[in-house]
Design a protein around this motif. Structure first.
Motif, PDB file in Angstrom:
ATOM      1  N   GLU A 152       0.817  -1.207   0.000  1.00  0.00           N
ATOM      2  CA  GLU A 152       0.000   0.000   0.000  1.00  0.00           C
ATOM      3  C   GLU A 152       0.852   1.258   0.000  1.00  0.00           C
ATOM      4  O   GLU A 152       0.528   2.244  -0.683  1.00  0.00           O
ATOM      5  CB  GLU A 152      -0.934  -0.010   1.210  1.00  0.00           C
ATOM      6  N   ARG A 176       4.823 -10.789  -3.443  1.00  0.00           N
ATOM      7  CA  ARG A 176       3.792  -9.908  -2.908  1.00  0.00           C
ATOM      8  C   ARG A 176       3.681  -8.624  -3.728  1.00  0.00           C
ATOM      9  O   ARG A 176       2.594  -8.058  -3.871  1.00  0.00           O
ATOM     10  CB  ARG A 176       4.120  -9.588  -1.442  1.00  0.00           C
ATOM     11  N   CYS A 283       0.572 -21.181   4.409  1.00  0.00           N
ATOM     12  CA  CYS A 283       0.084 -19.808   4.283  1.00  0.00           C
ATOM     13  C   CYS A 283       0.265 -19.381   2.830  1.00  0.00           C
ATOM     14  O   CYS A 283       1.371 -19.435   2.295  1.00  0.00           O
ATOM     15  CB  CYS A 283       0.857 -18.876   5.204  1.00  0.00           C
ATOM     16  N   CYS A 286      -2.110 -14.167   1.475  1.00  0.00           N
ATOM     17  CA  CYS A 286      -3.199 -13.272   1.074  1.00  0.00           C
ATOM     18  C   CYS A 286      -3.190 -11.961   1.858  1.00  0.00           C
ATOM     19  O   CYS A 286      -3.781 -10.975   1.427  1.00  0.00           O
ATOM     20  CB  CYS A 286      -4.546 -13.966   1.231  1.00  0.00           C
ATOM     21  N   TYR A 287      -2.562 -11.959   3.024  1.00  0.00           N
ATOM     22  CA  TYR A 287      -2.447 -10.795   3.912  1.00  0.00           C
ATOM     23  C   TYR A 287      -3.774 -10.388   4.557  1.00  0.00           C
ATOM     24  O   TYR A 287      -3.870  -9.330   5.181  1.00  0.00           O
ATOM     25  CB  TYR A 287      -1.825  -9.605   3.175  1.00  0.00           C
ATOM     26  N   ASP A 288      -4.808 -11.208   4.447  1.00  0.00           N
ATOM     27  CA  ASP A 288      -6.091 -10.868   5.058  1.00  0.00           C
ATOM     28  C   ASP A 288      -6.037 -10.877   6.582  1.00  0.00           C
ATOM     29  O   ASP A 288      -6.902 -10.296   7.236  1.00  0.00           O
ATOM     30  CB  ASP A 288      -7.178 -11.851   4.597  1.00  0.00           C
ATOM     31  N   CYS A 289      -5.023 -11.521   7.159  1.00  0.00           N
ATOM     32  CA  CYS A 289      -4.902 -11.609   8.621  1.00  0.00           C
ATOM     33  C   CYS A 289      -4.469 -10.289   9.264  1.00  0.00           C
ATOM     34  O   CYS A 289      -4.554 -10.144  10.483  1.00  0.00           O
ATOM     35  CB  CYS A 289      -3.911 -12.702   8.991  1.00  0.00           C
ATOM     36  N   CYS A 345      -7.255 -12.663  14.110  1.00  0.00           N
ATOM     37  CA  CYS A 345      -6.920 -13.009  12.727  1.00  0.00           C
ATOM     38  C   CYS A 345      -7.691 -14.213  12.208  1.00  0.00           C
ATOM     39  O   CYS A 345      -7.845 -14.391  10.986  1.00  0.00           O
ATOM     40  CB  CYS A 345      -5.426 -13.292  12.616  1.00  0.00           C
ATOM     41  N   ARG A 348     -10.565 -14.180   9.609  1.00  0.00           N
ATOM     42  CA  ARG A 348     -10.197 -13.519   8.355  1.00  0.00           C
ATOM     43  C   ARG A 348      -9.321 -14.393   7.466  1.00  0.00           C
ATOM     44  O   ARG A 348      -9.022 -14.026   6.336  1.00  0.00           O
ATOM     45  CB  ARG A 348      -9.476 -12.198   8.655  1.00  0.00           C
ATOM     46  N   CYS A 349      -8.890 -15.543   7.962  1.00  0.00           N
ATOM     47  CA  CYS A 349      -7.995 -16.409   7.184  1.00  0.00           C
ATOM     48  C   CYS A 349      -8.812 -17.330   6.282  1.00  0.00           C
ATOM     49  O   CYS A 349      -9.537 -18.203   6.772  1.00  0.00           O
ATOM     50  CB  CYS A 349      -7.117 -17.248   8.118  1.00  0.00           C
ATOM     51  N   PRO A 350      -8.699 -17.192   4.959  1.00  0.00           N
ATOM     52  CA  PRO A 350      -9.487 -18.038   4.060  1.00  0.00           C
ATOM     53  C   PRO A 350      -9.056 -19.505   4.080  1.00  0.00           C
ATOM     54  O   PRO A 350      -9.807 -20.374   3.633  1.00  0.00           O
ATOM     55  CB  PRO A 350      -9.243 -17.417   2.678  1.00  0.00           C
TER      56      PRO A 350
END
Length: 376
Positions: A152, A176, A283, A286-289, A345, A348-350
């Protein structure tokens, strides 16, 4: 040696660049290294204010002569983002004096890593105005930035429209920043990949497991080919400590075409092996955590665990893991043992990973004695 256009700078850089961070043993060794690099076709030399005596040593090498005239070289230095226009202006003059040159082909802001740095970059009557002035008076010809920041932050820096190139961490084992390559292409920014061998996996000294999996290629060669096959990338840094260390990486300097079927097959087999080795604990980055309430950089901790288990990249994992809590904004985040098992977390982890347990396991696998930055 192949050459590529460095985005809107319209400079043409060799696909390998000499980074001088590690050429600190003596001025003589740096001179010999630069001479060898130039003889092998490298035309881009990169240093930084923060690299100990690197600017001074490179200036002495340029003064004594390296085999080509100044106009045939592209010289880049870097300085930290600052709020003070006067400091920026003075630092540039000091770099020019140490390098014994009249102008810099490229200047990169070194370490645009945080939201605060991004604010400084855009601050009127500060860093922004000072940089505009040195571009206007010719002391600097092209401006870019170097970053160890988040995706970001990098996207935000590019969105300012102030830069012509980006110095980026990206490699086969760390993808990434793939979206940055697309954004750079859309905005015609040059892309300089930094430390693809060292921070990309300690690939000069790979573990036997990884060597076997990459056959008939070396892990270093395969990583370089992965990068050079991507035309959005201009040049890769070679951080040689001496002239001899240039030989191995530059064996791929004329191999910048698309990946061959054999290379693609090996990369596919690496992916399959990693999936099989990690099973349901993998892992997928995805960084959703994030964000983590305990400020743990969960995806990076688990990436290091992935590599240690799948490819026996234990030394690399330990090397990077010990930087947590010791490298400030260059490598932010707490170690895995700071997990409070708050569970924030988990939903939020897929992949439905048991992240607290994996963080604990990562810490036990990767904890070592502390180190320091090379130029610290």
């Amino acid at each position: 040696m192949r050459y590529r256009r460095f985005g809107k700078t319209n400079l043409h850089l060799s696909v390998f660049s000499l980074g001088t961070m590690r050429c600190l043993a003596s001025a003589e060794i740096l001179w010999q290294t630069v001479q060898q690099a130039v003889a092998l076709g490298i035309n881009h030399l990169e240093t930084a204010r923060g690299y100990g005596k690197s600017e001074e040593y490179l200036g002495q090498a340029l003064h004594h002569g390296v085999g080509v005239c100044r106009s045939e070289l592209v010289i880049t230095t870097k300085l930290p983002p600052m709020l003070s226009a006067d400091v920026v202006d003075r630092w540039i003059d000091e770099s020019l004096e140490r390098l014994q040159i009249d102008y810099l082909d490229c200047l990169a802001l070194h370490g645009v890593n945080t939201p605060e740095h991004l604010e400084w970059v855009q601050a009127p009557k500060g860093c922004r105005d000072a940089l505009q002035q040195v571009l206007a008076d010719g002391r600097v010809r092209h401006l870019g930035f170097s970053t160890h920041g988040s995706l970001e932050i990098i996207q935000g820096a590019i969105a300012t429209g102030q830069f012509e190139f980006v110095n980026l961490h990206y490699s086969y084992f760390f993808q990434r920043h793939q979206p940055v390559l697309q954004l750079a292409q859309e905005q015609d920014l040059g892309v300089f990949i930094i430390s693809p061998a060292d921070k990309g996996g300690l690939l000069y000294t790979p573990p036997p497991t990884l060597e076997d999996l990459c056959q008939p290629f070396s892990p270093l060669e395969l990583n370089y080919r992965f990068l050079l096959s991507d035309r959005r990338i201009t040049t890769l840094s070679v951080g040689a400590a001496n002239a001899a260390e240039l030989i191995t990486p530059l064996q791929t300097a004329d191999q910048d075409g698309p990946l061959t079927p054999q290379e693609l097959a090996v990369l596919t087999s690496l992916e399959t092996h990693q999936s099989n080795a990690l099973g349901s604990d993998r892992c997928r980055q995805c960084y959703d955590c994030l964000p983590c309430p305990a400020a743990i950089q969960i995806p990076e901790v688990l990436r290091l665990r992935n590599l240690a288990i799948a490819f026996d990249m234990q030394a690399y994992g330990e090397y990077r893991y010990r930087m947590f809590e010791n490298a400030g904004h260059w490598f932010p985040g707490m170690k895995g043992n700071h997990c409070t098992e708050c569970g924030d977390c988990l939903p939020r982890c897929p992949e439905n990973l048991n992240i607290p347990e994996l963080l604990k396991d990562s810490h036990e696998r990767l904890k070592t004695t502390e180190g320091r930055r090379l130029w610290g």
